[in-house]
Design a protein around this motif. Sequence first.
Motif, PDB file in Angstrom:
ATOM      1  N   GLY A 106       0.841  -1.387  -0.104  1.00 38.77           N
ATOM      2  CA  GLY A 106       0.068  -0.030   0.041  1.00 38.77           C
ATOM      3  C   GLY A 106       0.661   1.179  -0.060  1.00 38.77           C
ATOM      4  N   VAL A 107       2.240   1.219  -0.131  1.00 39.24           N
ATOM      5  CA  VAL A 107       3.106   2.240  -0.112  1.00 39.24           C
ATOM      6  C   VAL A 107       3.633   2.441  -1.602  1.00 39.24           C
ATOM      7  CG1 VAL A 107       5.069   3.495   0.826  1.00 39.24           C
ATOM      8  CG2 VAL A 107       3.560   2.030   2.413  1.00 39.24           C
ATOM      9  N   THR A 108       3.432   3.620  -1.918  1.00 43.30           N
ATOM     10  CA  THR A 108       3.785   3.734  -3.523  1.00 43.30           C
ATOM     11  C   THR A 108       5.370   4.096  -3.480  1.00 43.30           C
ATOM     12  OG1 THR A 108       3.677   6.297  -3.523  1.00 43.30           O
ATOM     13  CG2 THR A 108       1.731   4.827  -4.340  1.00 43.30           C
ATOM     14  N   HIS A 109       5.978   3.772  -4.598  1.00 46.24           N
ATOM     15  CA  HIS A 109       7.283   4.142  -4.810  1.00 46.24           C
ATOM     16  C   HIS A 109       7.719   5.403  -4.670  1.00 46.24           C
ATOM     17  CE1 HIS A 109      11.337   2.962  -6.009  1.00 46.24           C
ATOM     18  NE2 HIS A 109      11.621   4.177  -6.783  1.00 46.24           N
ATOM     19  N   ALA A 110       7.072   6.518  -5.126  1.00 43.50           N
ATOM     20  CA  ALA A 110       7.370   7.770  -4.738  1.00 43.50           C
ATOM     21  C   ALA A 110       7.365   7.959  -3.157  1.00 43.50           C
ATOM     22  CB  ALA A 110       6.209   8.738  -5.563  1.00 43.50           C
ATOM     23  N   ALA A 111       6.312   7.756  -2.481  1.00 44.53           N
ATOM     24  CA  ALA A 111       6.129   7.886  -1.280  1.00 44.53           C
ATOM     25  C   ALA A 111       7.352   7.134  -0.569  1.00 44.53           C
ATOM     26  CB  ALA A 111       4.659   7.106  -0.811  1.00 44.53           C
ATOM     27  N   LEU A 112       7.795   6.011  -0.872  1.00 48.68           N
ATOM     28  CA  LEU A 112       8.982   5.460  -0.266  1.00 48.68           C
ATOM     29  C   LEU A 112      10.140   6.278  -0.603  1.00 48.68           C
ATOM     30  CD1 LEU A 112      10.341   2.574   0.807  1.00 48.68           C
ATOM     31  CD2 LEU A 112      11.014   2.460  -1.715  1.00 48.68           C
ATOM     32  N   PRO A 141      13.756  -0.319  -4.576  1.00 50.89           N
ATOM     33  CA  PRO A 141      12.719  -1.560  -4.131  1.00 50.89           C
ATOM     34  C   PRO A 141      13.281  -2.408  -3.063  1.00 50.89           C
ATOM     35  CG  PRO A 141      13.103  -1.335  -6.675  1.00 50.89           C
ATOM     36  CD  PRO A 141      14.370  -0.433  -5.784  1.00 50.89           C
ATOM     37  N   ARG A 142      14.412  -2.266  -2.726  1.00 47.62           N
ATOM     38  CA  ARG A 142      15.146  -3.140  -1.553  1.00 47.62           C
ATOM     39  C   ARG A 142      15.069  -2.513  -0.346  1.00 47.62           C
ATOM     40  NH1 ARG A 142      17.600  -5.022  -6.080  1.00 47.62           N
ATOM     41  NH2 ARG A 142      18.082  -7.364  -6.211  1.00 47.62           N
ATOM     42  N   CYS A 143      14.657  -1.218  -0.398  1.00 48.52           N
ATOM     43  CA  CYS A 143      14.768  -0.601   0.963  1.00 48.52           C
ATOM     44  C   CYS A 143      13.553  -1.086   1.896  1.00 48.52           C
ATOM     45  CB  CYS A 143      14.348   1.027   0.569  1.00 48.52           C
ATOM     46  SG  CYS A 143      15.641   1.868  -0.124  1.00 48.52           S
ATOM     47  N   GLU A 144      14.055  -0.857   3.207  1.00 48.22           N
ATOM     48  CA  GLU A 144      13.198  -1.562   4.252  1.00 48.22           C
ATOM     49  C   GLU A 144      12.261  -0.483   4.631  1.00 48.22           C
ATOM     50  OE1 GLU A 144      12.855  -4.053   8.146  1.00 48.22           O
ATOM     51  OE2 GLU A 144      14.776  -4.038   7.040  1.00 48.22           O
ATOM     52  N   LEU A 145      10.939  -0.364   4.915  1.00 49.53           N
ATOM     53  CA  LEU A 145      10.166   0.611   5.645  1.00 49.53           C
ATOM     54  C   LEU A 145      10.015   0.359   7.071  1.00 49.53           C
ATOM     55  CD1 LEU A 145       7.161   0.971   3.083  1.00 49.53           C
ATOM     56  CD2 LEU A 145       8.916   2.896   3.832  1.00 49.53           C
ATOM     57  N   VAL A 182      11.845   5.236   5.363  1.00 47.41           N
ATOM     58  CA  VAL A 182      13.087   4.560   5.174  1.00 47.41           C
ATOM     59  C   VAL A 182      14.067   5.327   6.053  1.00 47.41           C
ATOM     60  CG1 VAL A 182      14.878   4.280   3.508  1.00 47.41           C
ATOM     61  CG2 VAL A 182      12.461   4.263   2.799  1.00 47.41           C
ATOM     62  N   LEU A 183      15.144   4.450   6.367  1.00 46.35           N
ATOM     63  CA  LEU A 183      16.136   5.035   7.314  1.00 46.35           C
ATOM     64  C   LEU A 183      16.988   6.216   6.532  1.00 46.35           C
ATOM     65  CD1 LEU A 183      17.834   1.857   8.992  1.00 46.35           C
ATOM     66  CD2 LEU A 183      15.969   3.668  10.086  1.00 46.35           C
ATOM     67  N   ALA A 184      17.479   7.096   7.200  1.00 48.09           N
ATOM     68  CA  ALA A 184      18.006   8.377   6.565  1.00 48.09           C
ATOM     69  C   ALA A 184      19.386   7.643   5.912  1.00 48.09           C
ATOM     70  CB  ALA A 184      18.328   9.503   7.527  1.00 48.09           C
ATOM     71  N   SER A 185      19.987   6.983   6.676  1.00 48.11           N
ATOM     72  CA  SER A 185      21.182   6.232   6.344  1.00 48.11           C
ATOM     73  C   SER A 185      21.129   5.623   5.017  1.00 48.11           C
ATOM     74  CB  SER A 185      21.807   5.356   7.303  1.00 48.11           C
ATOM     75  OG  SER A 185      20.990   4.333   7.532  1.00 48.11           O
ATOM     76  N   THR A 186      20.034   5.033   4.702  1.00 48.17           N
ATOM     77  CA  THR A 186      19.788   4.104   3.599  1.00 48.17           C
ATOM     78  C   THR A 186      19.529   5.107   2.369  1.00 48.17           C
ATOM     79  OG1 THR A 186      18.680   2.333   4.820  1.00 48.17           O
ATOM     80  CG2 THR A 186      18.317   2.527   2.550  1.00 48.17           C
ATOM     81  N   SER A 187      18.720   6.099   2.445  1.00 51.78           N
ATOM     82  CA  SER A 187      18.464   7.036   1.319  1.00 51.78           C
ATOM     83  C   SER A 187      19.466   7.787   1.210  1.00 51.78           C
ATOM     84  CB  SER A 187      17.413   7.950   1.845  1.00 51.78           C
ATOM     85  OG  SER A 187      17.206   8.652   2.923  1.00 51.78           O
ATOM     86  N   SER A 188      20.534   8.170   2.001  1.00 51.24           N
ATOM     87  CA  SER A 188      21.877   8.748   1.949  1.00 51.24           C
ATOM     88  C   SER A 188      22.801   8.035   1.340  1.00 51.24           C
ATOM     89  CB  SER A 188      22.330   9.538   3.452  1.00 51.24           C
ATOM     90  OG  SER A 188      21.626  10.318   3.934  1.00 51.24           O
ATOM     91  N   GLY A 189      22.742   6.806   1.549  1.00 53.32           N
ATOM     92  CA  GLY A 189      23.596   5.783   0.938  1.00 53.32           C
ATOM     93  C   GLY A 189      23.541   5.664  -0.499  1.00 53.32           C
ATOM     94  N   ILE A 190      22.037   5.354  -0.814  1.00 55.05           N
ATOM     95  CA  ILE A 190      21.777   5.423  -2.323  1.00 55.05           C
ATOM     96  C   ILE A 190      22.140   6.566  -2.947  1.00 55.05           C
ATOM     97  CG2 ILE A 190      19.991   5.317  -3.959  1.00 55.05           C
ATOM     98  CD1 ILE A 190      18.585   3.387  -1.812  1.00 55.05           C
TER      99      ILE A 190
END
Length: 121
Positions: free
Chosen positions: A12-18, A86-90, A38-46
Motif C-alpha cells: 500500500g505504499v507507492t514508490h514515490a512515497a517510499l 525497491p530493496r529499501c525496508e520501511l 526509510v532510514l536516513a542512512s539508507t536513502s543517503s547511501g543510495i
Amino acid sequence: MKHRCPHCQKPGVTHAALRWSTRENPAQCSYCGGLSHVLASTSSGIGVFTGMALIVGCTLAVVLASWPIAALAVLVAIGGNMALWPRCELFPTDRKTAQTANRVGWAAEAAAWLIMLTGLG
C-alpha cells in the motif's frame, strides 16, 4: 510499483512515497493509513552511490576523452537507483513521533539559519 506496509503487510505504499519518506515526513499506506519511513542512512547511501558513480565515471570520461564511459556512468547510476530503492525496508512510525521529528527538524533548521546569519559559526 507498490511496497509492503510494515503495519498491515499489504502493498500500500507507492514508490514515490517510499523514496521521499523520512521520519519527519513518513509515507502513508493506502490500505491501513499506517505511517512508515526509510532510514536516513539508507536513502543517503543510495544518494552517495549515485553521486560517486557519476563523479567517477565522468572523471574517467574526461581523463580518457571517452563519451561511452560517461554514458556508462549514467547507466550505472540509473541502474543502481532502480535496483536499490525497491530493496529499501520501511520502518513503522506513529503520528506523534513524526510530528515531534518535524518540530525538531524545523528548530534545527532555524538554529542553523540564525547561526549563519549572525556569523557565529
